[in-house]
Write an enzyme that holds these catalytic residues in place. Structure first.
Site, PDB file in Angstrom:
ATOM      1  CE  LYS A  22      -1.710   1.529   4.051  1.00 48.19           C
ATOM      2  NZ  LYS A  22      -1.351   2.910   4.365  1.00 48.19           N
ATOM      3  CG  ASN A  23       2.277   2.639   3.514  1.00 45.58           C
ATOM      4  OD1 ASN A  23       1.110   2.961   3.231  1.00 45.58           O
ATOM      5  ND2 ASN A  23       2.658   2.376   4.745  1.00 45.58           N
ATOM      6  NE  ARG A  91      -1.436  11.361   8.452  1.00 46.94           N
ATOM      7  CZ  ARG A  91      -1.160  12.664   8.384  1.00 46.94           C
ATOM      8  NH1 ARG A  91      -2.129  13.521   8.622  1.00 46.94           N
ATOM      9  NH2 ARG A  91       0.024  13.100   8.062  1.00 46.94           N
ATOM     10  CB  CYS A 115      -5.207   9.735  11.956  1.00 47.86           C
ATOM     11  SG  CYS A 115      -3.579   9.107  12.265  1.00 47.86           S
ATOM     12  NE  ARG A 120       0.263   9.829  10.608  1.00 49.07           N
ATOM     13  CZ  ARG A 120      -0.150   8.860   9.799  1.00 49.07           C
ATOM     14  NH1 ARG A 120      -1.295   8.294  10.000  1.00 49.07           N
ATOM     15  NH2 ARG A 120       0.591   8.501   8.761  1.00 49.07           N
ATOM     16  CG  ASP A 303       3.293   1.162   9.500  1.00 44.61           C
ATOM     17  OD1 ASP A 303       3.465   1.440   8.305  1.00 44.61           O
ATOM     18  OD2 ASP A 303       3.001   2.019  10.349  1.00 44.61           O
ATOM     19  CB  VAL A 325       7.615   6.298  14.536  1.00 45.08           C
ATOM     20  CG1 VAL A 325       7.186   7.047  13.274  1.00 45.08           C
ATOM     21  CG2 VAL A 325       8.908   5.520  14.289  1.00 45.08           C
ATOM     22  NE  ARG A 395      -7.109   4.027   5.512  1.00 45.57           N
ATOM     23  CZ  ARG A 395      -6.408   5.004   6.114  1.00 45.57           C
ATOM     24  NH1 ARG A 395      -6.677   5.334   7.349  1.00 45.57           N
ATOM     25  NH2 ARG A 395      -5.453   5.616   5.473  1.00 45.57           N
TER      26      ARG A 395
HETATM   27  C1  EPZ Z   1       4.246   6.806   6.478  1.00 42.22           C
HETATM   28  O1  EPZ Z   1       3.439   7.791   7.089  1.00 42.22           O
HETATM   29  C2  EPZ Z   1       3.355   5.586   6.317  1.00 42.22           C
HETATM   30  N1  EPZ Z   1       2.239   5.921   5.430  1.00 42.22           N
HETATM   31  C3  EPZ Z   1       2.839   5.144   7.687  1.00 42.22           C
HETATM   32  O2  EPZ Z   1       2.053   3.973   7.499  1.00 42.22           O
HETATM   33  C4  EPZ Z   1       4.043   4.811   8.556  1.00 42.22           C
HETATM   34  O3  EPZ Z   1       3.590   4.450   9.842  1.00 42.22           O
HETATM   35  C5  EPZ Z   1       4.969   6.031   8.646  1.00 42.22           C
HETATM   36  O4  EPZ Z   1       5.350   6.458   7.325  1.00 42.22           O
HETATM   37  C6  EPZ Z   1       6.245   5.734   9.425  1.00 42.22           C
HETATM   38  O5  EPZ Z   1       6.916   4.676   8.838  1.00 42.22           O
HETATM   39  C7  EPZ Z   1       2.469   5.976   4.094  1.00 42.22           C
HETATM   40  O6  EPZ Z   1       3.568   5.767   3.620  1.00 42.22           O
HETATM   41  C8  EPZ Z   1       1.283   6.297   3.235  1.00 42.22           C
HETATM   42  P1  EPZ Z   1       6.180  10.131   8.664  1.00 42.22           P
HETATM   43  P2  EPZ Z   1       3.956   9.321   7.160  1.00 42.22           P
HETATM   44  O7  EPZ Z   1       6.032  11.415   7.946  1.00 42.22           O
HETATM   45  O8  EPZ Z   1       4.806   9.624   6.006  1.00 42.22           O
HETATM   46  C9  EPZ Z   1       6.259  13.360  12.097  1.00 42.22           C
HETATM   47  C10 EPZ Z   1       0.169   2.611   7.728  1.00 42.22           C
HETATM   48  O9  EPZ Z   1      -0.343   2.046   8.704  1.00 42.22           O
HETATM   49  N2  EPZ Z   1       6.092  14.360  11.040  1.00 42.22           N
HETATM   50  O10 EPZ Z   1       7.336   9.245   8.331  1.00 42.22           O
HETATM   51  O11 EPZ Z   1       2.761  10.165   7.425  1.00 42.22           O
HETATM   52  C11 EPZ Z   1       5.057  12.435  12.256  1.00 42.22           C
HETATM   53  O12 EPZ Z   1       4.069  13.020  13.070  1.00 42.22           O
HETATM   54  C12 EPZ Z   1       0.658   4.032   7.867  1.00 42.22           C
HETATM   55  O13 EPZ Z   1       0.332   2.082   6.603  1.00 42.22           O
HETATM   56  C13 EPZ Z   1       6.084  15.717  11.377  1.00 42.22           C
HETATM   57  O14 EPZ Z   1       6.193  16.077  12.546  1.00 42.22           O
HETATM   58  O15 EPZ Z   1       4.853   9.275   8.465  1.00 42.22           O
HETATM   59  C14 EPZ Z   1       5.673  11.207  12.869  1.00 42.22           C
HETATM   60  O16 EPZ Z   1       5.780  11.393  14.268  1.00 42.22           O
HETATM   61  C15 EPZ Z   1       0.427   4.581   9.255  1.00 42.22           C
HETATM   62  N3  EPZ Z   1       5.926  16.635  10.404  1.00 42.22           N
HETATM   63  C16 EPZ Z   1       7.074  11.149  12.248  1.00 42.22           C
HETATM   64  O17 EPZ Z   1       7.313  12.462  11.736  1.00 42.22           O
HETATM   65  C17 EPZ Z   1       5.799  16.291   9.084  1.00 42.22           C
HETATM   66  O18 EPZ Z   1       5.664  17.185   8.222  1.00 42.22           O
HETATM   67  C18 EPZ Z   1       7.200  10.170  11.089  1.00 42.22           C
HETATM   68  O19 EPZ Z   1       6.110  10.403  10.234  1.00 42.22           O
HETATM   69  C19 EPZ Z   1       5.803  14.916   8.751  1.00 42.22           C
HETATM   70  C20 EPZ Z   1       5.960  13.973   9.749  1.00 42.22           C
END
Ligand code: EPZ
Length: 416
Positions: A22-23, A91, A115, A120, A303, A325, A395
């Site tokens: 998916k990702n 998201r 969420c 996020r 995840d 994370v 999803r």
């Molecule tokens: C991706 O989400 C994945 N989703 C998530 O999978 C996964 O859990 C996550 O990466 C971490 O591996 C997709 O790829 C579609 P991040 P993403 O930006 O990109 C903070 C699932 O279950 N952050 O790597 O949204 C954030 O809050 C989903 O398949 C900021 O503060 O995650 C988090 O604490 C859930 N500001 C950390 O960084 C920003 O602008 C990592 O988030 C962006 C992120």
């Protein structure tokens, strides 16, 4: 609302085939916005989130055909607006921001909102685009971005962000000049996207490391490419083997994407051996409690944290699971506790004391991976578990009841 009913205690045995990730599929599908012509993507999973991204791109004017083999032509973009009613359900919709600004010079994308697993924010995405010359305004819960042409920049991500890295990598592919991403995400899904972009003619070096260099080009051409297998789905089925003392061949996975998971599951007492086309995973009833700390790739994936917590709930001792994370990714603890798990949350750590059994109960899914953990708990609980709000599971897990039933689980979906 539909529910999933599981009669647990069955040993799982046989072959299960992993679907496309998916990702990986989400950013790769979005990358078609950068091109004019027909892109063809193979191994696209049949998931609700894929349906959402297809709706979004169709709303921009893209033509889309097919499912597992997806054909997309974004030659004619007639709208650059991603509406709240779609973005709030997924998201990852924020991924359209960079490509739309790069291709069309403008975009209006609803802020995703938080969420279940945390606030996020997308501040790092916006800050990066601003450093590339985009004007960013926030109005009525929407991000409005404009840039006649993005300019290359050196961007340091305060936090390693997966979709942030992907968003900016796509935007930078059509920018004027060179962009350097520092502290970039190293996930396999980032590499899959970079490979697709390079197939389109993008000039990208270092994808999969924490420094990625993108030299912008004027246009990108359509491409044919494959989506990598879903390492999180694979890990979920591996843990199902561990919980049920089962013997499962996980086919179509890429073991190289699962090093941290394989290491931890072997420490927990499971036998994991490479076989032709995947992994053979054998569980035994004596699960060893191990400590787990989630980290960005190549660390243990967040995840799979909820799923691992179920395995540790059946461990022989005490396990400390630390979530580094996301700030609120223990929503599954209360539900697991209702099934007899012994878990105490202290800040971003969960202390999991192994118990001899879990008991079936009516439980409620709160987010995608939490719902997977409830299914796993239902598989090991001797009696009946009823899981509500299973739209979360739709999803991210393709045909999960069929796949689990095919290896011996007593699981069915009932229309609510
Ligand atoms: C991706 O989400 C994945 N989703 C998530 O999978 C996964 O859990 C996550 O990466 C971490 O591996 C997709 O790829 C579609 P991040 P993403 O930006 O990109 C903070 C699932 O279950 N952050 O790597 O949204 C954030 O809050 C989903 O398949 C900021 O503060 O995650 C988090 O604490 C859930 N500001 C950390 O960084 C920003 O602008 C990592 O988030 C962006 C992120």
């Amino acid at each position: 609302m539909d529910k999933i009913i599981i009669h647990g205690g069955k040993r799982l045995e046989g072959d299960v085939r992993v679907s496309g990730a998916k990702n990986a599929a989400l950013p790769v599908i979005v990358s078609s916005l950068l091109t004019d012509g027909w892109n063809v993507f193979h191994n696209v999973p049949d998931l609700a989130d894929i349906g959402t991204i297809k709706k979004l791109l169709t709303g921009f004017g893209a033509e889309i055909e097919g499912d597992e083999t997806l054909r997309i032509n974004a030659g004619e973009i007639t709208s650059c607006e991603a509406p709240y009613d779609l973005v709030r359900t997924m998201r990852a919709s924020i991924l359209v921001l960079g490509p739309l600004v790069a291709r069309m010079g403008r975009a209006r994308v609803s802020l995703p909102g938080g969420c279940a697993i945390g606030a996020r924010p997308v501040n790092l995405h916006l800050k990066a685009l601003q450093s590339m010359g985009a004007e960013i305004d926030l109005h009525d819960g929407y991000v409005e971005a404009r840039a006649p042409r993005l300019k290359g920049a050196t961007i340091y991500f305060d936090i390693s962000t997966v979709t942030g890295t992907e968003n900016i990598m796509m935007a930078a592919s059509l920018a004027e000049g060179t962009t350097i991403l520092e502290n970039a995400a190293r996930e396999p899904e980032v590499i899959n996207l970079a490979d697709v972009l390079k197939g389109m003619g993008a000039k990208i070096r270092g994808a999969g490391t924490d420094i990625v260099e993108i030299e912008g080009v004027k246009t990108l051409r359509p491409v044919e490419a494959d989506i990598i297998p879903d390492r999180i789905e694979a890990g979920t089925y591996m843990i199902a083997a561990g919980l049920t003392g089962g013997d499962i061949n996980i086919l179509g996975c890429m073991p190289g994407h699962l090093d941290a998971v394989i290491t931890k599951l072997k420490e927990a007492g499971m036998e994991i051996t490479p076989i032709d086309g995947g992994l053979r995973v054998v569980g035994n009833r004596n699960i060893t409690s191990v400590d787990v700390k989630t980290l960005p790739y190549p660390g243990f994936p967040t995840d799979l944290q909820a799923q691992m917590m179920v395995l540790m709930s059946m461990g022989g001792g005490v396990s400390v699971i630390k979530e580094t994370v996301f700030e609120n990714r223990f929503m599954h603890v209360n539900e697991l506790t209702r099934m007899g798990a012994n878990i105490t949350v202290e800040g971003n750590s969960a202390i999991v004391r192994g118990v001899s059994e879990l008991r079936g109960a009516p439980v409620m899914a709160t987010d995608l991976r939490a719902s997977a953990s409830l299914i796993l708990a239902g598989l090991v609980a001797e009696d009946t578990t009823e899981i509500s709000r299973i739209y979360h599971i739709n999803r991210g897990y393709e045909h999960i009841e069929e796949k689990l039933s095919s290896i011996g689980a007593d699981i069915r979906r009932v229309k609510g």
